[in-house]
Design an enzyme around this catalytic site. Structure first.
Site, PDB file in Angstrom:
ATOM      1  N   TYR A 118      19.410  70.761  29.453  1.00  0.00           N
ATOM      2  CA  TYR A 118      18.256  70.819  28.550  1.00  0.00           C
ATOM      3  C   TYR A 118      17.248  69.773  29.008  1.00  0.00           C
ATOM      4  O   TYR A 118      17.644  68.656  29.365  1.00  0.00           O
ATOM      5  CB  TYR A 118      18.681  70.507  27.107  1.00  0.00           C
ATOM      6  CG  TYR A 118      17.508  70.325  26.174  1.00  0.00           C
ATOM      7  CD1 TYR A 118      16.996  71.411  25.471  1.00  0.00           C
ATOM      8  CD2 TYR A 118      16.883  69.085  26.033  1.00  0.00           C
ATOM      9  CE1 TYR A 118      15.896  71.260  24.640  1.00  0.00           C
ATOM     10  CE2 TYR A 118      15.776  68.933  25.204  1.00  0.00           C
ATOM     11  CZ  TYR A 118      15.292  70.024  24.508  1.00  0.00           C
ATOM     12  OH  TYR A 118      14.200  69.876  23.702  1.00  0.00           O
ATOM     13  N   GLU A 206       9.258  72.480  26.860  1.00  0.00           N
ATOM     14  CA  GLU A 206      10.702  72.502  26.639  1.00  0.00           C
ATOM     15  C   GLU A 206      11.336  73.550  27.545  1.00  0.00           C
ATOM     16  O   GLU A 206      10.967  74.719  27.488  1.00  0.00           O
ATOM     17  CB  GLU A 206      11.024  72.815  25.172  1.00  0.00           C
ATOM     18  CG  GLU A 206      12.508  72.688  24.873  1.00  0.00           C
ATOM     19  CD  GLU A 206      12.834  73.023  23.426  1.00  0.00           C
ATOM     20  OE1 GLU A 206      12.466  74.111  22.952  1.00  0.00           O
ATOM     21  OE2 GLU A 206      13.472  72.182  22.772  1.00  0.00           O
TER      22      GLU A 206
END
Ligand code: GDP
Ligand code: MN
Length: 398
Positions: A118, A206
């Protein structure tokens, strides 16, 4: 302003970030053609069909599916285009899918070396600095990771004058447990990602998941970007990507008339001048037992026309049971605003069906109060904050 995954990936690629390649399609025929063209470019026959909507968690909602041949591309595209995709981040009605991304399959099944990470870049308002948040736990809901295994989330704060330093990119690659070629690739990835974030004046990038493929390349598989609205004037090309089908229709309308409006879930509409006072007003409404239906900053010129536009926008939301107008007359005089409210009310005839509480404070506040009180309209006046809150409460409890 939010972007679609395919738009975000285009930005990433232009900054040299390796992306999962794909092509956009709006029909199943286009999807098949896209898959064929991709196979020629990439050599892979497997594709992922990904719904393009402004919401995360698409995979969980059935908006991301693997197609192993062209028949499946066609079949799955038909299913996904036009569906109302419900994900943990949408309402129960979901979001209508108008377009899909046909992407190359970058996960080779059975390969043990594949890893998902992530990574996001965002502005940390508390520090006033940009920050990279990253984790070894990619591909999952990062909020869950934060709750259950917070020690697996790392951060790197970027000094605004120095920018991202080489040692920081190396620390990220190290903390992600990489070595050799993958380590090097990750430092390049982070560097390019940060440049893309800065270069597009974003508020959030993101990437979840970031993939370490079996050949040790680092690939952006997903991409969620929020651009800073205040910097959009510097990015006309990106602004042109705005997809108003994804946005709240009332917010779109408000923007068109220059009102700063954000829809919320509550029952009390608010019309305020100044963002700070608007925040305080929302607190006041909560204290009075209500929930704000919106944030609305009418700005400096609260004349009849503007007040009327604001009333109309607020009243589009049928959850609104009362409206609290909270104006501080500093530059603009309260009596002018009061006259604006009275004129707007009269102009709108019977369009206003909910009680209005007006709190005017500042220059000529008393004159303004008299103007409201003698208008004969269903408008209650107040000068003190608390008095306004009490009146809102009384209206809601009726
Ligand atoms: P999100 O659910 O909206 O976050 O959409 P993503 O783009 O992150 O995709 C969801 C999930 O689909 C990912 O976490 C992956 O597990 C999976 N996925 C994405 N791309 C591929 C691919 O190329 N091959 C395979 N097999 N799975 C993929
Ligand atoms: Mn994702």
């Amino acid at each position: 302003m939010n972007l679609h995954e395919y738009q975000g990936k285009e930005i990433l690629a232009s900054y040299g970030v390796t992306i999962q390649r794909g092509k956009v399609a709006t029909t199943s025929e286009e999807a098949v053609a896209a898959a064929q063209a991709l196979t020629e470019e990439t050599g892979t026959g497997w594709h992922v069909i990904k719904a393009q909507v402004h919401a995360g968690g698409r995979g969980k909602g059935g908006g991301v599916k693997l197609a192993k041949n062209l028949d499946q591309v066609k079949e799955i595209s038909k299913q996904i285009i036009g569906m109302d995709l419900v994900t943990p981040q949408t309402t129960a009605q979901g979001k209508r899918v108008h377009q899909i991304l046909v992407a190359e399959d970058v996960y080779e099944p059975g390969e043990a070396e594949i890893e998902e990470f992530y990574m996001s870049v965002l502005l940390d308002r508390a520090q006033g600095k940009n920050m990279i948040i990253y984790s070894t736990e990619g591909g999952m809901d990062i909020e869950t990771v934060a709750e259950e295994t917070p020690h697996l989330i790392f951060t790197e704060t970027i000094h605004p004058a120095h920018g991202l330093q080489a040692f920081q990119a190396r620390r990220i690659a190290f903390n992600l447990g990489l070595s050799g070629k993958a380590f090097k690739e990750m430092t390049k990835f982070v560097d390019a990602l940060y440049n893309a974030y800065i270069g597009s004046d974003a508020a959030l990038f993101e990437i979840n998941p970031v993939l370490k493929a079996s050949n040790n390349t680092i690939i952006a598989v997903d991409c969620k970007i929020t651009l800073d609205e205040n910097a959009l004037y510097r990015h006309k090309d990106l602004e042109a990507w705005r997809d108003i089908r994804e946005e709240n229709p009332t917010e779109v309308e408000a923007r068109a008339v220059g009102l700063n409006y954000v829809a919320l879930d509550g029952n009390v509409g608010c019309m305020v001048n100044g963002a700070g006072l608007a925040m305080a007003t929302m607190d006041l409404i909560k204290q009075a037992g209500g929930e704000p239906a919106n944030f609305l900053d009418v700005g400096g010129t609260a004349d009849a026309k503007r007040v009327e536009e604001a009333f109309r926008i607020i009243l589009k939301d049928d959850k609104v049971e009362a409206i609290l107008v909270n104006i501080f007359g500093g530059i603009v005089r309260c009596d002018r605003v009061a006259q604006g409210i009275v004129d707007a009310y009269k102009n709108m005839g019977d369009a206003i069906k909910v009680p209005i509480i007006v709190r005017l404070q500042g220059t000529n506040a008393e004159i303004a109060k008299d103007l409201i009180d003698s208008s004969g309209l269903d408008v209650q006046s107040a000068i003190e904050f608390q008095e306004a809150a009490d009146k809102v409460q009384a209206v809601l409890n009726k």
